[in-house]
Design a protein around this motif. Sequence first.
Motif, PDB file in Angstrom:
ATOM      1  N   PHE A   1       0.841  -1.196   0.000  1.00 15.53           N
ATOM      2  CA  PHE A   1       0.000   0.000   0.000  1.00 15.53           C
ATOM      3  C   PHE A   1       0.881   1.253   0.000  1.00 15.53           C
TER       4      PHE A   1
ATOM      5  N   ASP B   1      -8.355  -7.986  11.063  1.00 15.96           N
ATOM      6  CA  ASP B   1      -7.820  -8.409   9.759  1.00 15.96           C
ATOM      7  C   ASP B   1      -6.788  -9.508   9.964  1.00 15.96           C
TER       8      ASP B   1
ATOM      9  N   GLY C   1      -5.316   3.216   4.403  1.00 15.79           N
ATOM     10  CA  GLY C   1      -3.912   3.612   4.572  1.00 15.79           C
ATOM     11  C   GLY C   1      -2.964   2.560   4.080  1.00 15.79           C
ATOM     12  N   GLY C   2      -1.805   2.586   4.650  1.00 14.47           N
ATOM     13  CA  GLY C   2      -1.362   3.319   5.820  1.00 14.47           C
ATOM     14  C   GLY C   2      -2.133   2.980   7.117  1.00 14.47           C
TER      15      GLY C   2
ATOM     16  N   TYR D   1      -7.736 -12.254   4.588  1.00 11.65           N
ATOM     17  CA  TYR D   1      -7.224 -12.038   3.226  1.00 11.65           C
ATOM     18  C   TYR D   1      -6.255 -13.153   2.839  1.00 11.65           C
ATOM     19  N   PRO D   2      -6.359 -13.646   1.598  1.00 13.96           N
ATOM     20  CA  PRO D   2      -5.305 -14.553   1.153  1.00 13.96           C
ATOM     21  C   PRO D   2      -4.035 -13.724   0.941  1.00 13.96           C
ATOM     22  N   LEU D   3      -2.885 -14.243   1.247  1.00 17.51           N
ATOM     23  CA  LEU D   3      -1.651 -13.471   1.054  1.00 17.51           C
ATOM     24  C   LEU D   3      -1.525 -13.089  -0.421  1.00 17.51           C
TER      25      LEU D   3
ATOM     26  N   SER E   1      -6.600   0.621  11.065  1.00 16.31           N
ATOM     27  CA  SER E   1      -5.514   0.991  11.977  1.00 16.31           C
ATOM     28  C   SER E   1      -4.591  -0.185  12.248  1.00 16.31           C
ATOM     29  N   ASP E   2      -3.428   0.128  12.776  1.00 17.80           N
ATOM     30  CA  ASP E   2      -2.588  -0.954  13.294  1.00 17.80           C
ATOM     31  C   ASP E   2      -2.889  -1.080  14.793  1.00 17.80           C
ATOM     32  N   PRO E   3      -2.381  -2.110  15.464  1.00 17.30           N
ATOM     33  CA  PRO E   3      -2.764  -2.313  16.873  1.00 17.30           C
ATOM     34  C   PRO E   3      -2.208  -1.267  17.835  1.00 17.30           C
TER      35      PRO E   3
HETATM   36  C1  LIG Z   1      -3.836  -1.102   4.303  1.00 19.01           C
HETATM   37  S1  LIG Z   1      -3.593  -2.246   5.571  1.00 19.01           S
HETATM   38  C2  LIG Z   1      -3.778  -1.146   6.939  1.00 19.01           C
HETATM   39  C3  LIG Z   1      -3.686  -1.824   8.270  1.00 19.01           C
HETATM   40  C4  LIG Z   1      -2.788  -1.273   9.329  1.00 19.01           C
HETATM   41  N1  LIG Z   1      -1.859  -0.306   8.883  1.00 19.01           N
HETATM   42  C5  LIG Z   1      -2.035  -2.422  10.001  1.00 19.01           C
HETATM   43  O1  LIG Z   1      -0.960  -2.771   9.561  1.00 19.01           O
HETATM   44  O2  LIG Z   1      -2.547  -2.986  10.952  1.00 19.01           O
HETATM   45  C6  LIG Z   1      -5.113  -3.147   5.613  1.00 19.01           C
HETATM   46  C7  LIG Z   1      -4.960  -4.635   5.627  1.00 19.01           C
HETATM   47  O3  LIG Z   1      -4.623  -5.128   4.349  1.00 19.01           O
HETATM   48  C8  LIG Z   1      -4.125  -6.444   4.507  1.00 19.01           C
HETATM   49  N2  LIG Z   1      -2.966  -6.637   3.627  1.00 19.01           N
HETATM   50  C9  LIG Z   1      -1.950  -5.781   3.401  1.00 19.01           C
HETATM   51  N3  LIG Z   1      -1.081  -6.330   2.539  1.00 19.01           N
HETATM   52  C10 LIG Z   1      -1.549  -7.569   2.218  1.00 19.01           C
HETATM   53  C11 LIG Z   1      -1.099  -8.632   1.385  1.00 19.01           C
HETATM   54  N4  LIG Z   1       0.027  -8.536   0.693  1.00 19.01           N
HETATM   55  N5  LIG Z   1      -1.855  -9.745   1.298  1.00 19.01           N
HETATM   56  C12 LIG Z   1      -3.008  -9.861   1.994  1.00 19.01           C
HETATM   57  N6  LIG Z   1      -3.476  -8.896   2.794  1.00 19.01           N
HETATM   58  C13 LIG Z   1      -2.754  -7.762   2.910  1.00 19.01           C
HETATM   59  C14 LIG Z   1      -3.706  -6.606   5.964  1.00 19.01           C
HETATM   60  O4  LIG Z   1      -4.550  -7.527   6.605  1.00 19.01           O
HETATM   61  C15 LIG Z   1      -3.884  -5.212   6.519  1.00 19.01           C
HETATM   62  O5  LIG Z   1      -4.248  -5.223   7.857  1.00 19.01           O
END
Ligand SMILES: C[S@@+](CC[C@H](N)C(=O)[O-])C[C@H]1O[C@@H](n2cnc3c(N)ncnc32)[C@H](O)[C@@H]1O
Length: 446
Positions: free
Chosen positions: A61, A193, A99-100, A224-226, A129-131
């Motif tokens: 992101f 998430d 985000g972010g 989410y799948p990786l 958000s993050d934790p």
């Molecule tokens: C834009 S991020 C923001 C979350 C927050 N900054 C955090 O790290 O807790 C939203 C979510 O996208 C998911 N995500 C990000 N990259 C990913 C990836 N490569 N594959 C699967 N899910 C992903 C993660 O679960 C993440 O918590």
Amino acid sequence: MNFIQNLALKYSHIMMQQSLRKGFNVKLLKQGQEKIPNSSKEYMLYAHIPFCHTFCPYCSFHKYYYKEDLAKYYFQSLREEIKQIKDKGFDFTSMYVGGGTTLINEEELIKTLELCKKLFNIKEISCESDPNHIDPKKLSMFKGLIDRLSCGVQSFDNRILKKVARYDKFGSSEFLQEKISKALGILPIFSIDLIFNFPSQSKEQLLSDLIIAKKLAPQQITTYPLMKSNLTKENIAKALGVSIKDNEFEFYQIIRDFFKDYQCNNGWSFSLEKTKLNDEYVGSHHEYLGVGSGAFSFLDGELLINAFNLNDYSNFVRQKQNANIAKANFNKKEIIKYCFLTEIFSGKIEIKKFNQTLECDLKKDLYIELLGLKFANAIYEKDGCLYSTSFGQYLFVVLMKDFYTGMDLVRAVFRDDVRLKNKDYIDIMKEKVNPLNSANMEFKAD
Ligand SMILES: C[S@@+](CC[C@H](N)C(=O)[O-])C[C@H]1O[C@@H](n2cnc3c(N)ncnc32)[C@H](O)[C@@H]1O
Ligand code: SF4
């Protein structure tokens, strides 16, 4: 999965790559394009907050390292862009802040959300958000402003948290569980998430993640799948190794089975109660307007891309110019396919409503595609609606994953580390994009 389904999966994957190749015919704009509202349409507002304290290896992101001054200046520009959007006559009923780490500067975010609520008829706001930003005291400040907050946990397994460099930043599994249990109940919807199918993740590790998440009982859990793109695959391999066996299908079945008693908001989001508010705003809103650096807007069949560079973005906005620097046009059939995918991802499409909204004839316009999907037993029709089958749910998860990974192609081109090489834009793009064979984009200066 039987032979036909395997074939359908491979075929759909190839088709998606082709669509992305055709669709992402990105044109650079010498001057930002005006966004004009259509009063008969309902839009969603997307705002991007591109800051994190630390970066995770799997994440592509758009983000920068957080600095308070930089973030304050950015938020001011963001509010300026929001006011300009209002002056153009736009209105929104819902807002997604992505985000972010959107809660990284609470004071600035509050000012921004309050402004949006004052200017528009926004009824629901979703944030990520993050934790590190979910303390009850801080969350309480957002009562009445944020309706849904998703918090990235990714896994409750300490071995995985260490590998993805989140153990030291956000705490151990036990610490996260404690923190989440205190954060619950403050805002209407709290979502956890998780990511599954990490290389070397075992079935037991997955099940343990699911059990812990369910026990905490948040209103929503998203799995989410990786996703691996050319932007992240090297970092993922360095941090987590390379998978010997791909468990995605098997793990997805485990997840579906595990959340049988939950409501499915879409292929990867599960709720205790049915809600329209989830992670996939593209499914609930065909058209959305993005504000902020690196934000995408999808309006009238066009994808508009805002400047990624923070200085460029702020300069555009402060000089009262449109902040978009590039666009991609989609033909009618591509738009119908895109809307079909994002809607069927939630499990159901009401054909009549779909046709009215898009002024199309779904069954005629996607005749071959629907025939193929029915033949592979991915969808079925009942009482004027199309539904995804159990296999279809997985197929559409794979296609959504492909779609998001495809978006990384755009990000790869506009990222600062590429652009700052002080070369001509076009050269950089050719250089950067050509090696990404999976979907070569064509670049034209307008
Ligand atoms: C834009 S991020 C923001 C979350 C927050 N900054 C955090 O790290 O807790 C939203 C979510 O996208 C998911 N995500 C990000 N990259 C990913 C990836 N490569 N594959 C699967 N899910 C992903 C993660 O679960 C993440 O918590
Ligand atoms: S997962 Fe969250 S904290 Fe990690 S880099 Fe991505 S947006 Fe930032």
